[in-house]
Design a protein around this motif. Structure first.
Motif: not given
Length: 796
Positions: A112-113, A225-242, A264-269
């Protein structure tokens, strides 16, 4: 009974005295949440004041509020596995189906990431190409009608609106989205949880702010910024949303811990790099070399799988766009800058030229990093005045950029179109190497071909082969100076901005200059020298070698240049390390993030762990009075408390383990109290709690001390801490060298390291080492006769 009451009265007094002494500046059991920044802008390696307990002005984690803030509430992350009774019981009772479900979920999230990051990366490219393309077409059409002033108004006006939109988003919605984001991701994976760096609002602003900023013509890239974006996406998915935005998935309970979210955030970066540069292998190596502080083979597989998914997604969308379904975006493929050269051999003169290019890149890279440091510090003075000043500064830089981009091409003369090229000259109504600008028919303006294009098209023009005489040296000098100046003054404003593209543009410019000068003496064409120049500047600023090498090769599809790219990167990094750190390391340090370096400072070898811990500690008994716990939690900022058993629960005082603040709050909320001081056992706790009840909530939305409703009579009751205490915390003897303890702390990914006495007959714990205790500011504050190691600035 009387003796028991006296014992607990002494316990309360002990905790009160501990708190008072800590507030006086000696209590060092604190986790290190409040990092005081008192930097001297003129002192390289100046000493920061040690941590304070008083809360002061919060320093945001945005790139634009780096220097001058007094205090930054920064938490460390709990990467260590808390092996308490609940955890052990959970693993004993977990069935094979649940373990299989956990493994499948990890791979599903990696998928998904990759899907989400690939789609966001494509959307960013599509939006930038169409928005910037519309702006440039409007300007070009007005120029063809000789309406030069109207063309400038249209060009500058579009840039101004886009820049203001990006700045407003950053200033009011998510200040943490400003800047590159790579330093923040790097700090997070080191164990630092700064405020809001991976929040959903940061993700939103990072995407749209980056689109507006790049489309506004700023000399910056969307790659960082895309590196940060990928990490944010991974964090959002990994913590079960917001919870805040009513997007929650309770089935992701397995990932309610920092350890799995780190993977997960490593994968996102890595996915962010793959989406930005269309370089899946480069993304994996970037995560390994630059951002991740902790790595293992299983993570390598998942990261590689994630970036492969990104490549597949991008390939599918790009093939779809080739049919003309995406407006102005549609040409090209996964290879962004195809410069296949066909050169199979190099002469000795070529190797010497490459080494010289590497030396130049190293010198320029060190100077560039120095200037970035000074400019960001200067901008922080303006940005701290408020959101309006951030927007005004961004608008000012936008006007300067528009004036340079539109005005400087007027300084060069028109050039007749070459007769031996297949491309249309001059190019009208699209991007290309030959911009007409103000020139008559059959002529082009070479500087306008670089300025009045998107940054990607400008790089493509510089990298193009068979165009040795397309650009005058004077044009390249003007472009190089302008790009360096505009890139420097742009970084630090309230816009998501990356450094990769400005550095590649500047490096390609001076690389092409050298290639043009050495044309008669070398087998390499000017386009290949531009590629090597970009590599040398990247090595000089970023201080990355393997990942940059692979990214460039994937960008350009030129595997034959591998030996030369390797040589120029090694040379430039070696030269630049003599001057200062890499740019991302500098930003981490400027932001005051307590980053644990891979190498301990040399003076730490002359010190032992017991030298930097201070006391007295705040400890809890294995069965502690509720009132004592509440009092300690209210009066301290500690995250971890040692638990000590004393008679009658043990023959002599002994260390049971470590209990976390968050776990204490959950336990108190359950109100499993007893009127007598006795052991209740894990079975009683299991009736009320499950292991997941003690998991970490997303984005700090968990249970707070203020949420507890403890009655007055309950304050005199007791609670058994044994079931939630981590009975296997990492411990070191007090005589271990501080350097060895620092390496253990970083490599294992700890938040607390307990120091135990070497000799018997003493209390079972001497103190706790936290991230703060290894910081040079703290150590050199205690021992000012030690001098910081000058050479440390070149470490990566």
């Amino acid at each position: 009974m009387e003796g028991e009451m006296e014992e607990h009265r002494e316990g309360r007094e002990r905790i009160g005295n501990d708190i008072e002494s800590m507030v006086d500046g000696r209590g060092n059991a604190m986790e290190g949440n409040f990092y005081y920044m008192a930097m001297d802008a003129d002192a390289e390696g100046g000493i920061h004041q040690p941590l304070l307990l008083r809360r002061r002005t919060m320093n945001t984690t945005s790139q634009i509020a780096v220097v001058g803030a007094n205090l930054c509430p920064i938490e460390s992350l709990d990467y260590e596995i808390v092996e308490n009774d609940l955890f052990k019981e959970d693993w004993r009772s977990r069935k094979k189906v649940q373990i299989f479900q956990y493994i499948i979920l990890k791979w599903t999230l990696a998928l998904l990431i990759g899907l989400a990051t690939g789609m966001v990366g494509f959307f960013n490219n599509l939006a930038v190409e169409n928005i910037a393309g519309f702006k440039l077409l409007l300007t070009s059409n007005l120029m063809l009608e000789h309406r030069h002033f109207q063309a400038f108004v249209a060009y500058a006006g579009c840039n101004l609106v886009l820049a203001a939109a990006a700045a407003i988003l950053c200033a009011y919605v998510a200040p943490a989205a400003a800047g590159s984001g790579i330093p923040e991701v790097k700090a997070y994976l080191n164990g630092i949880d700064a405020h809001s760096i991976l929040a959903p609002s940061t993700l939103f602003v990072k995407i749209f702010g980056s689109i507006f900023g790049v489309s506004a013509g700023f000399v910056m890239g969307k790659e960082g910024p895309m590196v940060h974006t990928g990490a944010c996406i991974a964090n959002l998915l990994g913590q079960g949303g917001s919870r805040k935005y009513h997007l929650t998935w309770t089935w992701l309970r397995y990932f309610k811990n920092d350890r799995d979210r780190r993977d997960l955030i490593t994968c996102g970066a890595a996915a962010g790099v793959a989406a930005a540069f269309r370089a899946p292998v480069g993304g994996v190596l970037f995560a390994l070399e630059e951002v991740a502080s902790w790595w293992r083979s299983a993570l390598l597989w998942r990261t590689f799988f994630t970036t492969a998914v990104v490549a597949v997604v991008l390939r599918g969308f790009i093939d779809y766009c080739r049919g003309g379904n995406c407006g102005l975006f549609g040409n090209g493929g996964l290879i962004m800058f195809d410069v296949s050269s066909g050169v199979t051999r190099y002469s000795g003169a070529d190797l010497i030229a490459v080494i010289v290019l590497g030396v130049i890149g190293g010198v320029f890279g060190g100077l560039y990093n120095f200037l970035v440091d000074r400019i960001v510090r200067t901008y922080s003075i303006v940005n701290e005045k408020g959101a309006l000043f951030k927007i005004l500064l961004t608008i000012t830089i936008s006007l300067v950029t528009s004036c340079c981009s539109y005005g400087l091409p007027w300084l060069v003369s028109c050039t007749p179109c070459p007769t031996d090229v297949q491309d249309q000259c001059p190019t009208i109504g699209r991007s290309g190497n030959f911009k007409n600008f103000q020139c008559p028919s059959g002529h082009y303006n070479d500087l306008a071909s670089l300025f009045l294009n998107t940054n990607d098209d400008a790089i493509r023009n510089l990298f193009s082969s068979g165009t040795d005489n397309e650009y005058y040296i004077s044009t390249l000098l003007i472009f190089f100076a302008s790009v360096c100046f505009l890139g420097l003054i742009t970084y630090g404003i309230a816009v998501p901005s990356g450094l990769f593209i400005p550095v590649i543009l500047a490096g390609a410019s001076y690389g092409r200059i050298i290639g043009t000068l050495l044309g008669p003496l070398t087998d390499l064409n000017a386009g290949l020298f531009a590629l090597l120049g970009a590599a040398s500047f990247l090595g000089g600023t970023m201080r990355m070698t393997v990942s940059v090498c692979v990214i460039l090769l994937e960008l350009t599809n030129d595997l034959l240049m591998l030996p030369l790219v390797m040589l120029v990167l090694l040379t430039s990094k070696t030269v630049a390390d003599c001057f200062n750190k890499g740019v991302y390391d500098q930003i981490v340090r400027m932001k005051g993030l307590p980053y644990m370096e891979a190498h301990a400072e040399p003076y730490m070898r002359h010190m032992v762990a017991g030298d930097v811990v201070s006391g007295p500690l705040i400890t809890f008994s294995g069965v502690e009075k509720v009132g004592n716990i509440i009092h300690a939690l209210k009066m301290t900022g500690h995250n971890g408390f040692p638990v000590i058993d004393e008679p009658p629960f043990s023959d002599a005082p002994e260390l049971v383990g470590l209990v976390l603040r968050s776990h204490l709050i959950v336990l108190l909320e359950g109100k499993k109290f007893t009127k007598e001081r006795k052991l209740t056992g894990v079975s009683e706790v299991l009736r009320r709690f499950g292991a997941f009840d003690f998991g970490k909530a997303g984005l700090g939305k968990g249970l707070k001390l203020e949420d507890l409703d403890i009655l007055e009579e309950e304050m005199e009751m007791y609670v058994d801490l044994h079931p939630i205490a981590n009975k296997s915390p990492y411990t070191v003897v007090e005589t271990m060298s501080l350097a060895k303890a620092a390496l253990l702390f970083r490599e294992v990914g700890l938040r607390h390291l307990l120091v135990v006495p070497k000799t018997p007959g003493r209390p079972p714990i001497v103190g706790i080492l936290t991230r703060h205790d290894f910081m040079p500011e703290h150590v050199l504050g205690l021992f000012p006769h030690f001098k910081p190691h000058k050479q440390a600035k070149g470490k990566n």
